[in-house]
Design an enzyme around this catalytic site. Structure first.
Site, PDB file in Angstrom:
ATOM      1  N   ALA A  67     -62.027 -38.317 -22.809  1.00  0.00           N
ATOM      2  CA  ALA A  67     -63.061 -37.315 -22.549  1.00  0.00           C
ATOM      3  C   ALA A  67     -64.149 -37.992 -21.734  1.00  0.00           C
ATOM      4  O   ALA A  67     -64.289 -39.223 -21.763  1.00  0.00           O
ATOM      5  CB  ALA A  67     -63.621 -36.796 -23.867  1.00  0.00           C
ATOM      6  N   GLY A 112     -58.945 -38.741 -25.239  1.00  0.00           N
ATOM      7  CA  GLY A 112     -58.472 -37.406 -24.870  1.00  0.00           C
ATOM      8  C   GLY A 112     -57.240 -37.441 -23.972  1.00  0.00           C
ATOM      9  O   GLY A 112     -56.482 -36.470 -23.922  1.00  0.00           O
ATOM     10  N   GLU A 115     -54.436 -37.749 -26.322  1.00  0.00           N
ATOM     11  CA  GLU A 115     -54.369 -36.461 -27.033  1.00  0.00           C
ATOM     12  C   GLU A 115     -53.736 -35.384 -26.147  1.00  0.00           C
ATOM     13  O   GLU A 115     -52.951 -34.555 -26.619  1.00  0.00           O
ATOM     14  CB  GLU A 115     -55.779 -36.058 -27.500  1.00  0.00           C
ATOM     15  CG  GLU A 115     -56.278 -36.970 -28.632  1.00  0.00           C
ATOM     16  CD  GLU A 115     -57.762 -36.815 -28.921  1.00  0.00           C
ATOM     17  OE1 GLU A 115     -58.565 -36.867 -27.959  1.00  0.00           O
ATOM     18  OE2 GLU A 115     -58.123 -36.646 -30.097  1.00  0.00           O
ATOM     19  N   GLU A 135     -61.806 -44.227 -29.734  1.00  0.00           N
ATOM     20  CA  GLU A 135     -63.069 -43.548 -30.077  1.00  0.00           C
ATOM     21  C   GLU A 135     -63.933 -44.327 -31.052  1.00  0.00           C
ATOM     22  O   GLU A 135     -65.164 -44.320 -30.936  1.00  0.00           O
ATOM     23  CB  GLU A 135     -62.780 -42.146 -30.652  1.00  0.00           C
ATOM     24  CG  GLU A 135     -62.329 -41.124 -29.627  1.00  0.00           C
ATOM     25  CD  GLU A 135     -60.832 -41.135 -29.363  1.00  0.00           C
ATOM     26  OE1 GLU A 135     -60.154 -42.090 -29.795  1.00  0.00           O
ATOM     27  OE2 GLU A 135     -60.344 -40.193 -28.722  1.00  0.00           O
TER      28      GLU A 135
HETATM   29  N1  COA Z   1     -65.555 -41.057 -19.150  1.00  0.00           N
HETATM   30  C1  COA Z   1     -66.345 -41.141 -18.049  1.00  0.00           C
HETATM   31  N2  COA Z   1     -66.152 -42.045 -17.089  1.00  0.00           N
HETATM   32  C2  COA Z   1     -65.128 -42.909 -17.237  1.00  0.00           C
HETATM   33  C3  COA Z   1     -64.282 -42.886 -18.352  1.00  0.00           C
HETATM   34  C4  COA Z   1     -64.530 -41.895 -19.335  1.00  0.00           C
HETATM   35  N3  COA Z   1     -63.763 -41.776 -20.425  1.00  0.00           N
HETATM   36  N4  COA Z   1     -63.360 -43.880 -18.216  1.00  0.00           N
HETATM   37  C5  COA Z   1     -63.637 -44.489 -17.063  1.00  0.00           C
HETATM   38  N5  COA Z   1     -64.693 -43.901 -16.460  1.00  0.00           N
HETATM   39  C6  COA Z   1     -65.315 -44.264 -15.185  1.00  0.00           C
HETATM   40  C7  COA Z   1     -66.124 -45.548 -15.279  1.00  0.00           C
HETATM   41  O1  COA Z   1     -67.416 -45.290 -15.812  1.00  0.00           O
HETATM   42  C8  COA Z   1     -66.157 -45.961 -13.845  1.00  0.00           C
HETATM   43  O2  COA Z   1     -67.091 -45.169 -13.158  1.00  0.00           O
HETATM   44  P1  COA Z   1     -68.142 -45.846 -12.091  1.00  0.00           P
HETATM   45  O3  COA Z   1     -67.241 -46.409 -11.025  1.00  0.00           O
HETATM   46  O4  COA Z   1     -68.975 -44.688 -11.627  1.00  0.00           O
HETATM   47  O5  COA Z   1     -68.887 -46.898 -12.847  1.00  0.00           O
HETATM   48  C9  COA Z   1     -64.790 -45.566 -13.319  1.00  0.00           C
HETATM   49  O6  COA Z   1     -64.326 -44.565 -14.230  1.00  0.00           O
HETATM   50  C10 COA Z   1     -63.789 -46.699 -13.315  1.00  0.00           C
HETATM   51  O7  COA Z   1     -63.714 -47.251 -14.614  1.00  0.00           O
HETATM   52  P2  COA Z   1     -63.946 -48.810 -14.936  1.00  0.00           P
HETATM   53  O8  COA Z   1     -64.420 -48.923 -16.355  1.00  0.00           O
HETATM   54  O9  COA Z   1     -64.810 -49.431 -13.892  1.00  0.00           O
HETATM   55  O10 COA Z   1     -62.458 -49.377 -14.781  1.00  0.00           O
HETATM   56  P3  COA Z   1     -61.852 -50.671 -15.475  1.00  0.00           P
HETATM   57  O11 COA Z   1     -60.543 -50.916 -14.793  1.00  0.00           O
HETATM   58  O12 COA Z   1     -62.855 -51.775 -15.503  1.00  0.00           O
HETATM   59  O13 COA Z   1     -61.584 -50.247 -17.012  1.00  0.00           O
HETATM   60  C11 COA Z   1     -60.844 -48.737 -18.755  1.00  0.00           C
HETATM   61  C12 COA Z   1     -60.653 -49.227 -17.301  1.00  0.00           C
HETATM   62  C13 COA Z   1     -59.925 -47.547 -18.978  1.00  0.00           C
HETATM   63  C14 COA Z   1     -60.473 -49.882 -19.726  1.00  0.00           C
HETATM   64  C15 COA Z   1     -62.329 -48.345 -18.967  1.00  0.00           C
HETATM   65  O14 COA Z   1     -62.697 -47.458 -17.935  1.00  0.00           O
HETATM   66  C16 COA Z   1     -62.601 -47.664 -20.272  1.00  0.00           C
HETATM   67  O15 COA Z   1     -62.634 -48.322 -21.307  1.00  0.00           O
HETATM   68  N6  COA Z   1     -62.828 -46.329 -20.242  1.00  0.00           N
HETATM   69  C17 COA Z   1     -63.200 -45.562 -21.403  1.00  0.00           C
HETATM   70  C18 COA Z   1     -62.013 -45.340 -22.295  1.00  0.00           C
HETATM   71  C19 COA Z   1     -62.434 -44.596 -23.557  1.00  0.00           C
HETATM   72  O16 COA Z   1     -63.148 -45.111 -24.401  1.00  0.00           O
HETATM   73  N7  COA Z   1     -61.967 -43.353 -23.679  1.00  0.00           N
HETATM   74  C20 COA Z   1     -62.235 -42.536 -24.827  1.00  0.00           C
HETATM   75  C21 COA Z   1     -63.379 -41.647 -24.577  1.00  0.00           C
HETATM   76  S1  COA Z   1     -63.716 -40.663 -26.014  1.00  0.00           S
END
Ligand code: COA
Length: 261
Positions: A67, A112, A115, A135
């Site tokens: 999400a 999500g 999910e 989460e």
């Molecule tokens: N919501 C909003 N933005 C998200 C996102 C999310 N769930 N997941 C990634 N993004 C965005 C990042 O903020 C980043 O945006 P920016 O370039 O404007 O800063 C962009 O997507 C790229 O992500 P980034 O974190 O830089 O890539 P990465 O390769 O370093 O890491 C992940 C990849 C998937 C490990 C990391 O993005 C992450 O942990 N995301 C969240 C996962 C999560 O907790 N999901 C559950 C949400 S309830």
């Protein structure tokens, strides 16, 4: 409805390809994405030209990384509850489409994203995929069905391991525990998904819909109710033109041509 956050492409075999299309945000599920997925699920369910669907993410890095955390960060408790219910209802709509829906998991399927994949009929993963429910690392719990579908798919022990650690599993591990049906090289993921669907779609469409419904009814009630539903649905299938065609084709040693009636 013109889409802004997803792409919807229908091929000549009747397979809709639904691509969550925010690659710069790793296809995170914003309100806009959820709204368009709702519309897409309605189209898949209702349009007779659509026989099946594939859900995937744009780019090579992510299926859906969860999400949208920017939106989550601003919610009050009451808003968060409504936000969760909305996502749950959209995923449930997708889950109960009477047609097969493949999740083609082309990278991160987190929160999500996992999910969403679990609300699909089957899941195929690219070798680089990582799947998890992180989460609890953010101080929240899954809100789009993760606490319910994950234990149903992999059993409570493995589900709780993932839900409580928040750590993702690799595609290979996801296959080992039954969370995904197959793991394939990323470049072959869509072709593999299409080929599997073509195999399923060679069968009687009405029967496919009834199998999907019978499994759903049984999993969401109990064995007795499920068995009763199965018998009633079996009766419906036995009254179909497809049953007549299927049995006749077998006896005449030819391939059946199903009309979905
Ligand atoms: N919501 C909003 N933005 C998200 C996102 C999310 N769930 N997941 C990634 N993004 C965005 C990042 O903020 C980043 O945006 P920016 O370039 O404007 O800063 C962009 O997507 C790229 O992500 P980034 O974190 O830089 O890539 P990465 O390769 O370093 O890491 C992940 C990849 C998937 C490990 C990391 O993005 C992450 O942990 N995301 C969240 C996962 C999560 O907790 N999901 C559950 C949400 S309830």
């Amino acid at each position: 409805m013109p889409y802004q956050h997803i792409q919807f492409d229908l091929d000549e075999s009747g397979v809709a390809l639904v691509t969550v299309n925010r690659p710069d945000k790793l296809n995170a599920l914003s309100r806009g994405v959820i709204q368009e997925l709702d519309h897409a699920a309605g189209r898949i369910a209702e349009e007779s030209a659509i026989r099946a669907a594939i859900v995937t993410g744009a780019g090579e890095k992510a299926f859906v990384a969860g999400a949208d955390i920017n939106e989550l960060a601003a919610l009050t408790a009451v808003e968060a509850r409504a936000h969760a219910r909305r996502g749950q209802q959209v995923f449930r709509k997708l889950e109960t489409v009477p047609k097969p829906v493949v999740a083609a998991i082309n990278g991160f399927a987190l929160g999500g994203g996992l999910e969403l994949a679990m609300a699909c009929t089957v899941r195929f993963a690219a070798e680089n995929a990582k799947l998890g429910q992180p989460e609890v690392k953010l101080g929240i719990i899954p809100g789009y069905g993760g606490t319910q579908r994950l234990p149903r798919l992999v059993g409570p022990g493995r589900a709780l391991e993932m839900l409580l650690s928040g750590d993702p599993v690799t595609a290979a591990e996801a296959w080992r525990i039954g969370l995904v049906n197959a793991v394939v090289p990323q470049a072959e993921l869509l072709n593999y998904s299409r080929a599997w669907l073509q195999k399923a779609l060679a069968n009687a469409p009405l029967a496919l819909g009834l199998v999907l419904e019978a499994v759903d009814v049984g999993l969401n009630s109990g064995l007795e109710e499920g068995l009763r539903f199965e018998a009633a649905a079996f009766g419906v299938s036995a009254a179909s033109e497809d049953r007549r065609e299927g049995t006749r084709a077998f006896l005449e040693k030819r391939r059946p041509v199903f009309a979905g009636k």
